[in-house]
Design an enzyme around this catalytic site. Structure first.
Site, PDB file in Angstrom:
ATOM      1  N   THR A  83       0.861  -1.181   0.000  1.00 57.46           N
ATOM      2  CA  THR A  83       0.000   0.000   0.000  1.00 57.46           C
ATOM      3  C   THR A  83       0.898   1.232   0.000  1.00 57.46           C
ATOM      4  OG1 THR A  83      -1.430   1.398   1.389  1.00 57.46           O
ATOM      5  CG2 THR A  83      -0.220  -0.303   2.527  1.00 57.46           C
TER       6      THR A  83
ATOM      7  N   ASP B  40       0.292   3.791   1.585  1.00 58.75           N
ATOM      8  CA  ASP B  40       0.143   4.473   2.882  1.00 58.75           C
ATOM      9  C   ASP B  40       1.203   4.078   3.917  1.00 58.75           C
ATOM     10  OD1 ASP B  40      -2.120   5.515   1.721  1.00 58.75           O
ATOM     11  OD2 ASP B  40      -3.515   4.216   2.789  1.00 58.75           O
TER      12      ASP B  40
ATOM     13  N   ASP C  42       1.021   1.998   6.255  1.00 57.71           N
ATOM     14  CA  ASP C  42       0.419   2.014   7.594  1.00 57.71           C
ATOM     15  C   ASP C  42       0.140   0.618   8.145  1.00 57.71           C
ATOM     16  OD1 ASP C  42      -1.525   1.369   5.773  1.00 57.71           O
ATOM     17  OD2 ASP C  42      -3.046   2.725   6.568  1.00 57.71           O
TER      18      ASP C  42
ATOM     19  N   ARG D 278      -4.656   8.284   3.729  1.00 55.16           N
ATOM     20  CA  ARG D 278      -5.877   8.016   4.507  1.00 55.16           C
ATOM     21  C   ARG D 278      -5.798   8.750   5.844  1.00 55.16           C
ATOM     22  NH1 ARG D 278      -9.601   4.172   3.268  1.00 55.16           N
ATOM     23  NH2 ARG D 278      -8.246   3.228   1.758  1.00 55.16           N
TER      24      ARG D 278
HETATM   25  O1  F6P Z   1      -4.967   3.259   0.770  1.00 54.30           O
HETATM   26  C1  F6P Z   1      -4.468   3.911  -0.356  1.00 54.30           C
HETATM   27  C2  F6P Z   1      -5.276   5.157  -0.613  1.00 54.30           C
HETATM   28  O2  F6P Z   1      -4.810   5.732  -1.812  1.00 54.30           O
HETATM   29  C3  F6P Z   1      -5.303   6.180   0.518  1.00 54.30           C
HETATM   30  O3  F6P Z   1      -4.124   6.938   0.554  1.00 54.30           O
HETATM   31  C4  F6P Z   1      -6.539   6.953   0.149  1.00 54.30           C
HETATM   32  O4  F6P Z   1      -7.088   7.612   1.267  1.00 54.30           O
HETATM   33  C5  F6P Z   1      -7.460   5.864  -0.324  1.00 54.30           C
HETATM   34  O5  F6P Z   1      -6.629   4.821  -0.799  1.00 54.30           O
HETATM   35  C6  F6P Z   1      -8.419   6.235  -1.408  1.00 54.30           C
HETATM   36  O6  F6P Z   1      -9.279   5.163  -1.589  1.00 54.30           O
HETATM   37  P1  F6P Z   1     -10.164   4.876  -2.880  1.00 54.30           P
HETATM   38  O7  F6P Z   1      -9.256   4.321  -3.926  1.00 54.30           O
HETATM   39  O8  F6P Z   1     -11.156   3.868  -2.432  1.00 54.30           O
HETATM   40  O9  F6P Z   1     -10.746   6.183  -3.289  1.00 54.30           O
END
Ligand code: F6P
Length: 320
Positions: free
Chosen positions: A126, A128, A130, A172
Site C-alpha cells: 500500500t 500508505d 500504515d 488516509r
Molecule cells: O490506501 C491507499 C489510498 O490511496 C489512501 O491513501 C486513500 O485515502 C485511499 O486509498 C483512497 O481510496 P479509494 O481508492 O477507495 O478512493
C-alpha cells in the site's frame, strides 16, 4: 502444497505486479500451480480466476497497478462473503493463498484464515505504509518519489512568486506519506493527523521565515487532517500571504514502481511462497531492521503502527 492462489486487494500500489510476477515464478520453480483471483476479494466470492504461469506474468515487473485488478469489496466485510471466498479456495483445491494489500486486506486475510483450510499469507502493499509489523510496504517508496517530483516543481513556482503552497498528499488517516514527503522535500510545515496543529503556530512559522527573507514555503498536509481548502483560506487571511493549494491525489497510486518497491516486491514474494511451503499460515511477510522476515497476522491486525515523531522534529530543524 500443490496449488496456491494469489489476490491483490484494496487500493492498488506500484509494485503489486512485481509481487504477482515474483510469487508466480518462485512458486512455479518449486513445482506449485498458481491461480490469480481477479478484482480483489470479489474474485474469490464469485470464483473468478486465471492460471498464472512464468510466461504470462512476463513484461509486468515495471508496470504500475495490478494485472489481476483490485477492488474494495463490501460483500467480503460480511461473514457470508468470507465463507464464499473460503468455498472458492476449497472447490479449486487451493492449499495456500497469498493476499497482497494494505491494512484492510490483512484484516480480510485474517478473517479468511479463521474459516478456510487453506493457509493464508499476507504481503503488505500500500502507498500508505500504515501496516503494523513492517518497516515498509510495497509501493510506499514509489508514491514518495512521485510526490517528491511534483513538489520539487511546485517549489520553483513558490520561489518565483514568493508564495506559500499547501500540498495535500494521500495516506488516509495516517501521516506516514506526508511526514516522509515533507522531510524529503524540505517542507516548512508538515501536518499529519497524529499531531495536533494550530493555525497560530503555522502563521508564526511563516512570519518568522518571512522576517528572515524566506517568503516562499511548502506546507505538506496529509489528507487525513481534513478540509485543505478551508486551511488555505484561513492561512491566507491570518498570515496575509498568497497561498495556493495543490492536491497530488491518485497520481501517487500509479506509475512505475521504483527500484526499492520492486526489490521489496521480489523479496516479499519469495518469502510468502517459502512460508506456504513450510506450512506456515496466518503470517505476513515483513521488513524488520532492514531484513525480510515474517510476523503473525494476528499481531499485525491487533496493533497500530506508530509514526516516528522524531522525524517531525528533524524536519522542523532542517527547514529553518
Ligand atoms: O490506501 C491507499 C489510498 O490511496 C489512501 O491513501 C486513500 O485515502 C485511499 O486509498 C483512497 O481510496 P479509494 O481508492 O477507495 O478512493
Amino acid at each position: 502444497m500443490k496449488r496456491i492462489g494469489l489476490v491483490t486487494s484494496g487500493g492498488d500500489a506500484p509494485g503489486m505486479n512485481a509481487v504477482i510476477r515474483a510469487v508466480t515464478r518462485v512458486a512455479h520453480s518449486e513445482g506449485l500451480e498458481v491461480l490469480g483471483f481477479e478484482h480483489g476479494w470479489d474474485g474469490l466470492i464469485s470464483n473468478r480466476f486465471r492460471m498464472l504461469t512464468p510466461r504470462n506474468v512476463g513484461g509486468i515487473l515495471h508496470v504500475g497497478g495490478t494485472i489481476l485488478h483490485t477492488s474494495r469489496s463490501p460483500e467480503f466485510r460480511k461473514p457470508e462473503g468470507v465463507r464464499k471466498a473460503a468455498d472458492a479456495l476449497a472447490v479449486n483445491c487451493v492449499d495456500g493463498l497469498v493476499v497482497v494489500g494494505g491494512d484492510g486486506s490483512m484484516q480480510g486475510a485474517l478473517a479468511l484464515s479463521k474459516v478456510s483450510d487453506a493457509l493464508i499469507v499476507g504481503i503488505p502493499a500500500t502507498i500508505d505504509n500504515d501496516v503494523y509489523g513492517t518497516e515498509e510496504t510495497v509501493g510506499f517508496d514509489s508514491a514518495l518519489n512521485t510526490a517528491i517530483v511534483e513538489i520539487d516543481k511546485i517549489r520553483d513556482t513558490a520561489n518565483s512568486h514568493d508564495r506559500i503552497f499547501i500540498v495535500e498528499v494521500m495516506g488516509r488517516m495516517r501521516g506516514f506519506l506526508a511526514l516522509t514527503i515533507g522531510l524529503t522535500v524540505g517542507a516548512e510545515v508538515i501536518l499529519v493527523p497524529e499531531v495536533e496543529y494550530s493555525l497560530e503556530s503555522i502563521v508564526r512559522t511563516l512570519e518568522v521565515n518571512g522576517a528572515k527573507g524566506k517568503k516562499a514555503g511548502i506546507i505538506v498536509v496529509a489528507e487525513g487532517i481534513g478540509d485543505t481548502h478551508k486551511l488555505m483560506r484561513e492561512i491566507a487571511k491570518k498570515a496575509a500571504v498568497e497561498v495556493r493549494l495543490s492536491v497530488t491525489g491518485y497520481a501517487q497510486r500509479g506509475g512505475n514502481p521504483t527500484a526499492r518497491s520492486r526489490l521489496l516486491a521480489n523479496l516479499f514474494g519469495e518469502k510468502a511462497v517459502q512460508l506456504l511451503l513450510n506450512q506456515q499460515g496466518t503470517m505476513m511477510a515483513c521488513l524488520e531492521n532492514g531484513k525480510v522476515t515474517s510476523i503473525d497476522l494476528k499481531e499485525v491486525c491487533s496493533n497500530e503502527k506508530q509514526l516516528d515523531l522524531s522525524l517531525m522534529k528533524l524536519a522542523q530543524t532542517l527547514a529553518t
